[in-house]
Design a protein around this motif. Structure first.
Motif, PDB file in Angstrom:
ATOM      1  N   PRO A  80       0.826  -1.218   0.000  1.00 31.76           N
ATOM      2  CA  PRO A  80       0.000   0.000   0.000  1.00 31.76           C
ATOM      3  C   PRO A  80       0.854   1.260   0.000  1.00 31.76           C
ATOM      4  N   VAL A  81       0.394   2.266  -0.742  1.00 32.88           N
ATOM      5  CA  VAL A  81       1.121   3.527  -0.863  1.00 32.88           C
ATOM      6  C   VAL A  81       0.179   4.682  -0.546  1.00 32.88           C
ATOM      7  N   VAL A  82       0.650   5.611   0.271  1.00 34.53           N
ATOM      8  CA  VAL A  82      -0.105   6.820   0.595  1.00 34.53           C
ATOM      9  C   VAL A  82       0.562   7.985  -0.113  1.00 34.53           C
ATOM     10  N   GLY A  83      -0.175   8.681  -0.972  1.00 33.76           N
ATOM     11  CA  GLY A  83       0.368   9.814  -1.698  1.00 33.76           C
ATOM     12  C   GLY A  83       0.436   9.515  -3.195  1.00 33.76           C
ATOM     13  N   PRO A  84       0.664  10.548  -3.980  1.00 34.27           N
ATOM     14  CA  PRO A  84       0.970  11.910  -3.556  1.00 34.27           C
ATOM     15  C   PRO A  84      -0.275  12.734  -3.244  1.00 34.27           C
ATOM     16  N   LEU A  85      -0.024  13.905  -2.708  1.00 38.21           N
ATOM     17  CA  LEU A  85      -1.069  14.899  -2.494  1.00 38.21           C
ATOM     18  C   LEU A  85      -1.072  15.792  -3.724  1.00 38.21           C
ATOM     19  N   LEU A  86      -2.213  15.830  -4.395  1.00 42.92           N
ATOM     20  CA  LEU A  86      -2.300  16.518  -5.681  1.00 42.92           C
ATOM     21  C   LEU A  86      -2.914  17.905  -5.552  1.00 42.92           C
ATOM     22  N   HIS A  87      -2.543  18.760  -6.512  1.00 44.15           N
ATOM     23  CA  HIS A  87      -3.133  20.094  -6.677  1.00 44.15           C
ATOM     24  C   HIS A  87      -2.896  20.999  -5.475  1.00 44.15           C
ATOM     25  N   VAL A  88      -1.762  20.881  -4.849  1.00 45.42           N
ATOM     26  CA  VAL A  88      -1.360  21.779  -3.779  1.00 45.42           C
ATOM     27  C   VAL A  88       0.069  22.232  -4.062  1.00 45.42           C
ATOM     28  N   ARG A  89       0.423  23.336  -3.468  1.00 46.13           N
ATOM     29  CA  ARG A  89       1.772  23.869  -3.672  1.00 46.13           C
ATOM     30  C   ARG A  89       2.812  22.865  -3.171  1.00 46.13           C
ATOM     31  N   GLY A  90       3.719  22.480  -4.057  1.00 43.28           N
ATOM     32  CA  GLY A  90       4.738  21.515  -3.701  1.00 43.28           C
ATOM     33  C   GLY A  90       4.284  20.077  -3.808  1.00 43.28           C
ATOM     34  N   GLY A  91       3.041  19.857  -4.248  1.00 39.60           N
ATOM     35  CA  GLY A  91       2.508  18.507  -4.324  1.00 39.60           C
ATOM     36  C   GLY A  91       2.703  17.881  -5.686  1.00 39.60           C
ATOM     37  N   GLY A  92       1.990  16.771  -5.933  1.00 41.34           N
ATOM     38  CA  GLY A  92       2.118  16.061  -7.182  1.00 41.34           C
ATOM     39  C   GLY A  92       1.210  16.604  -8.266  1.00 41.34           C
ATOM     40  N   CYS A  93       1.414  16.101  -9.459  1.00 38.01           N
ATOM     41  CA  CYS A  93       0.626  16.511 -10.623  1.00 38.01           C
ATOM     42  C   CYS A  93      -0.231  15.326 -11.042  1.00 38.01           C
ATOM     43  N   SER A  94      -1.517  15.562 -11.250  1.00 37.02           N
ATOM     44  CA  SER A  94      -2.423  14.459 -11.592  1.00 37.02           C
ATOM     45  C   SER A  94      -2.054  13.811 -12.925  1.00 37.02           C
ATOM     46  N   ARG A  95      -1.459  14.564 -13.839  1.00 34.17           N
ATOM     47  CA  ARG A  95      -1.080  13.993 -15.138  1.00 34.17           C
ATOM     48  C   ARG A  95       0.102  13.037 -15.017  1.00 34.17           C
ATOM     49  N   CYS A  96       0.846  13.171 -13.903  1.00 34.71           N
ATOM     50  CA  CYS A  96       2.043  12.346 -13.731  1.00 34.71           C
ATOM     51  C   CYS A  96       1.778  11.100 -12.883  1.00 34.71           C
ATOM     52  N   VAL A  97       0.553  10.943 -12.423  1.00 35.32           N
ATOM     53  CA  VAL A  97       0.232   9.822 -11.551  1.00 35.32           C
ATOM     54  C   VAL A  97      -0.149   8.624 -12.399  1.00 35.32           C
ATOM     55  N   GLY A  98       0.610   7.563 -12.253  1.00 31.11           N
ATOM     56  CA  GLY A  98       0.302   6.340 -12.980  1.00 31.11           C
ATOM     57  C   GLY A  98      -0.122   5.243 -12.027  1.00 31.11           C
ATOM     58  N   ARG A  99      -0.810   4.267 -12.546  1.00 30.28           N
ATOM     59  CA  ARG A  99      -1.228   3.138 -11.726  1.00 30.28           C
ATOM     60  C   ARG A  99      -0.021   2.291 -11.376  1.00 30.28           C
ATOM     61  N   LYS A 100       0.041   1.842 -10.147  1.00 32.98           N
ATOM     62  CA  LYS A 100       1.083   0.921  -9.721  1.00 32.98           C
ATOM     63  C   LYS A 100       0.688  -0.482 -10.170  1.00 32.98           C
ATOM     64  N   THR A 101       1.672  -1.304 -10.394  1.00 33.34           N
ATOM     65  CA  THR A 101       1.381  -2.668 -10.807  1.00 33.34           C
ATOM     66  C   THR A 101       2.027  -3.636  -9.842  1.00 33.34           C
ATOM     67  N   GLY A 102       1.553  -4.866  -9.855  1.00 33.98           N
ATOM     68  CA  GLY A 102       2.114  -5.877  -8.974  1.00 33.98           C
ATOM     69  C   GLY A 102       1.015  -6.711  -8.357  1.00 33.98           C
ATOM     70  N   ARG A 103       1.428  -7.682  -7.554  1.00 32.26           N
ATOM     71  CA  ARG A 103       0.471  -8.552  -6.892  1.00 32.26           C
ATOM     72  C   ARG A 103      -0.376  -7.746  -5.917  1.00 32.26           C
ATOM     73  N   VAL A 104      -1.673  -7.932  -5.951  1.00 32.08           N
ATOM     74  CA  VAL A 104      -2.574  -7.204  -5.067  1.00 32.08           C
ATOM     75  C   VAL A 104      -2.434  -7.732  -3.651  1.00 32.08           C
TER      76      VAL A 104
END
Length: 279
Positions: free
Chosen positions: A214-238
């Protein structure tokens, strides 16, 4: 070196020494001064250490440590400064000087306890870490904030419980959102679905549960945060480890509280490492 190291000197008889009075604003004699719950004090060779905050506060002066500890114990049980001066056989001005010193370090306060919906544990922690006045502002911000949950099922229940204990009162499903609200945030939990496309740039915290870890983050659309266009789905065993997922949700709730209370800005995503196999 511990923060707040100082020499703490006053006599049981006579006026307060120059070391105490110089450069210090005397605290008004008041019966409502209270000990900030959660702090502790211990005697040391050098004097007294006060712990429980971000750093240890050291009050130097081995010949005074009994007096300091007696003063703190008296204030902790609710004794007034006048009562303490009589009990400890010290001048009232000396007690006021000591109280002013300790209040300046956040150990004592004239503020009444918070009337917040947050749990007592959360309120105490904020008092110790950021000070009573700043804690009051943070708790008020949480009380007025709006959290939109884009998640269903047991995860929504767990997040709601954590947020309510932290003082957030307005928690609703994102599907119910119709208009903008001040100090709002979307908390999106992904497990077996893609992140929904949003046209508005609302602050949004992503939580990935449907991955190996499990991964927490990023926080999007805030100063210093992540960009929604750069967020990709993680892959791997659920991951099917619900205990690990619960830890991730607790971390997510803490990040939401930190952002909404205006205590910090976005940082790197926090990766949960609570799986039973270790990290």
């Amino acid at each position: 070196m511990a923060r707040g190291s100082m020499t703490f000197m006053f006599s049981r008889k006579g006026p307060p020494s120059a070391e105490v009075s110089k450069g210090m604003r005397m605290t008004q004699i008041s019966p409502v001064i209270r000990f900030v719950a959660g702090f502790g004090a211990r005697a040391t060779v050098a004097g007294v250490d006060i712990f429980g905050g971000p750093d240890t506060i050291r009050l130097a002066g081995p010949q005074r440590r009994a007096l300091i500890l007696d003063l703190l114990a008296g204030l902790r049980r609710g004794a007034s400064q006048t009562e303490l001066a009589s009990e400890l056989e010290v001048p009232l001005d000396a007690v006021a000087a000591a109280v002013g010193l300790l209040a300046g370090k956040g150990v004592l306060t004239e503020h009444p306890p918070h009337g917040s919906a947050a749990s007592e544990q959360i309120a105490r922690q904020l008092d110790r870490l950021i000070g009573v006045r700043q804690a009051e502002r943070a708790l008020r911000a949480l009380q007025d904030a709006q959290v939109w949950l884009d998640v269903d099922g047991w995860a929504a229940t767990v997040l709601t419980e954590h947020l309510e204990k932290s003082g957030v009162r307005r928690i609703r499903s994102f599907r119910e959102r119709r208009t903008a609200a001040p100090n709002e945030l979307v908390l999106t939990v992904l497990s077996d679905r893609e992140r929904p496309h949003r046209t508005e740039g609302l602050p949004e915290l992503l939580v990935e549960l449907g991955t190996t870890e499990p991964v927490v983050g990023p926080l999007l659309h805030v100063r210093g945060g992540g960009c929604s266009r750069c967020v990709g789905r993680k892959t791997g065993r659920v991951s099917t480890d619900q205990a690990c997922q619960r830890v991730a949700l607790a971390v997510a709730a803490a990040e939401v509280v930190r952002f909404l209370s205006k205590r910090g800005s976005a940082e790197q995503p926090a990766r949960s490492s609570a799986s039973r196999t270790g990290a």
